[in-house]
Design a protein around this motif. Sequence first.
Motif, mmCIF file in Angstrom:
data_model
loop_
_atom_site.group_PDB
_atom_site.id
_atom_site.type_symbol
_atom_site.label_atom_id
_atom_site.label_comp_id
_atom_site.label_asym_id
_atom_site.label_seq_id
_atom_site.Cartn_x
_atom_site.Cartn_y
_atom_site.Cartn_z
ATOM 1 N N GLU A 152 59.756 41.718 23.890
ATOM 2 C CA GLU A 152 60.085 42.952 24.604
ATOM 3 C C GLU A 152 58.923 43.357 25.518
ATOM 4 N N ILE A 153 59.172 43.394 26.811
ATOM 5 C CA ILE A 153 58.152 43.851 27.755
ATOM 6 C C ILE A 153 58.080 45.377 27.684
ATOM 7 N N GLN A 154 56.903 45.884 27.341
ATOM 8 C CA GLN A 154 56.753 47.336 27.139
ATOM 9 C C GLN A 154 55.833 48.000 28.153
ATOM 10 N N GLY A 155 55.340 47.222 29.121
ATOM 11 C CA GLY A 155 54.484 47.861 30.117
ATOM 12 C C GLY A 155 53.556 46.888 30.809
ATOM 13 N N LEU A 156 52.471 47.432 31.352
ATOM 14 C CA LEU A 156 51.520 46.649 32.138
ATOM 15 C C LEU A 156 50.097 46.810 31.619
ATOM 16 N N MET A 157 49.288 45.783 31.865
ATOM 17 C CA MET A 157 47.861 45.846 31.569
ATOM 18 C C MET A 157 47.090 45.474 32.814
ATOM 19 N N GLY A 158 45.912 46.063 32.999
ATOM 20 C CA GLY A 158 45.078 45.680 34.133
ATOM 21 C C GLY A 158 43.618 45.981 33.883
ATOM 22 N N MET A 159 42.777 45.222 34.585
ATOM 23 C CA MET A 159 41.327 45.425 34.502
ATOM 24 C C MET A 159 40.789 45.733 35.895
ATOM 25 N N ALA A 160 40.058 46.834 36.001
ATOM 26 C CA ALA A 160 39.502 47.216 37.297
ATOM 27 C C ALA A 160 38.276 46.368 37.626
ATOM 28 N N THR A 161 37.899 46.378 38.882
ATOM 29 C CA THR A 161 36.696 45.679 39.329
ATOM 30 C C THR A 161 35.470 46.212 38.593
ATOM 31 N N PHE A 162 34.522 45.315 38.268
ATOM 32 C CA PHE A 162 33.274 45.730 37.648
ATOM 33 C C PHE A 162 32.342 46.229 38.747
ATOM 34 N N PHE A 206 59.697 50.894 27.324
ATOM 35 C CA PHE A 206 58.830 50.539 28.451
ATOM 36 C C PHE A 206 58.002 51.769 28.784
ATOM 37 N N LYS A 207 56.829 51.869 28.179
ATOM 38 C CA LYS A 207 56.056 53.123 28.274
ATOM 39 C C LYS A 207 54.552 52.916 28.252
ATOM 40 N N HIS A 208 54.097 51.648 28.224
ATOM 41 C CA HIS A 208 52.658 51.442 28.026
ATOM 42 C C HIS A 208 51.916 50.990 29.270
ATOM 43 N N LEU A 209 50.765 51.607 29.459
ATOM 44 C CA LEU A 209 49.864 51.260 30.535
ATOM 45 C C LEU A 209 48.505 51.034 29.876
ATOM 46 N N SER A 210 48.161 49.742 29.691
ATOM 47 C CA SER A 210 46.896 49.401 29.030
ATOM 48 C C SER A 210 45.824 49.282 30.091
ATOM 49 N N MET A 211 45.030 50.346 30.261
ATOM 50 C CA MET A 211 43.947 50.301 31.239
ATOM 51 C C MET A 211 42.802 51.196 30.800
ATOM 52 N N GLY A 212 41.569 50.723 31.057
ATOM 53 C CA GLY A 212 40.378 51.459 30.685
ATOM 54 C C GLY A 212 39.573 50.733 29.628
ATOM 55 N N MET A 213 38.288 50.514 29.928
ATOM 56 C CA MET A 213 37.341 49.875 29.014
ATOM 57 C C MET A 213 36.139 50.818 28.854
ATOM 58 N N SER A 214 35.050 50.332 28.232
ATOM 59 C CA SER A 214 33.910 51.218 27.947
ATOM 60 C C SER A 214 33.429 51.976 29.183
ATOM 61 N N SER A 215 33.369 51.283 30.315
ATOM 62 C CA SER A 215 32.734 51.879 31.492
ATOM 63 C C SER A 215 33.678 52.740 32.335
ATOM 64 N N ASP A 216 34.998 52.622 32.103
ATOM 65 C CA ASP A 216 35.909 53.319 33.027
ATOM 66 C C ASP A 216 37.098 53.994 32.344
ATOM 67 N N TYR A 217 37.027 54.180 31.011
ATOM 68 C CA TYR A 217 38.238 54.667 30.334
ATOM 69 C C TYR A 217 38.568 56.118 30.659
ATOM 70 N N MET A 218 37.555 56.931 31.011
ATOM 71 C CA MET A 218 37.873 58.319 31.348
ATOM 72 C C MET A 218 38.683 58.385 32.654
ATOM 73 N N ILE A 219 38.314 57.554 33.622
ATOM 74 C CA ILE A 219 39.085 57.489 34.873
ATOM 75 C C ILE A 219 40.497 56.995 34.567
ATOM 76 N N ALA A 220 40.589 55.974 33.707
ATOM 77 C CA ALA A 220 41.892 55.389 33.364
ATOM 78 C C ALA A 220 42.816 56.441 32.749
ATOM 79 N N ILE A 221 42.268 57.266 31.874
ATOM 80 C CA ILE A 221 43.079 58.302 31.227
ATOM 81 C C ILE A 221 43.569 59.317 32.265
ATOM 82 N N GLU A 222 42.687 59.688 33.178
ATOM 83 C CA GLU A 222 43.103 60.622 34.237
ATOM 84 C C GLU A 222 44.230 60.031 35.080
#
Length: 224
Positions: free
Chosen positions: A146-156, A188-204
């Motif tokens: 079941e595809i439930q969303g997308l994942m992505g990694m921003a530029t370092f 279909f509700k998930h957006l997996s984005m944000g790591m240690s350095s950028d998770y606050m931006i990801a949440i916004e």
Amino acid sequence: MTIKENLQKIKQELPANVTLVAVSKTKTIDEIMEAYDTGQSDFGENYVQELRNKQSLAPKDIKWHFIGTLQTKQIKYIAPFVHMIHSVTSIRHIEEIDKRAKQNNRIIPVLIELHIANEITKSGVDDSELFELLEYYNNNNFTNIEIQGLMGMATFTDDKEQIRQEFKHLKKTFDLLKEKYFNDNVNFKHLSMGMSSDYMIAIEEGSTIVRIGTLIFGERKYNK
Ligand SMILES: *Cc1c(COP(=O)(O)O)cnc(C)c1O
């Protein structure tokens, strides 16, 4: 700061609807157990062999997320237990996950990894490949994936505005897919984005799953 203190600090900042995946790659079972004992239930790993070893030793109620580069022939090893695969990038992945999930009598939730960074080293499909994958998925009646969303990694990068624009693009693409293919599908509700350095931006920008390693467990030491 201890693992416990790090987790408490991060959790205070997370909205209630955002899932924290503790990325434990290269970390020991003892370190995982320290996080687990504070109530952390979701863990992320990048390598199949490492994930299998840890899964066999750790408590069975841990939810394991596979977030690394996915190799089709390794899917069978994680299919019996994996909670979610974040890094689906091909039709072969979709077919193999469906097949192995069926053999294990379960449904495996997955995310498609979209390439949003301005770096060729990062993985993921581009926008046109994404729509090909979704057309294919939509035209077949897969019963066990079941595809439930997308994942992505921003530029370092230190450029916060660039990171924000990349996350905005991921969210916009998610909304488009939701409308076009998953309008009547609440899963279909998930957006997996944000790591240690950028998770606050990801949440916004609308993240529902953040994947955090370094801020919880400290820097990783690679000895290979
Ligand atoms: C390693 C990894 C993370 C965690 O990165 P940190 O910077 O340590 O928080 C998150 N997502 C993916 C896909 C990773 O490979």
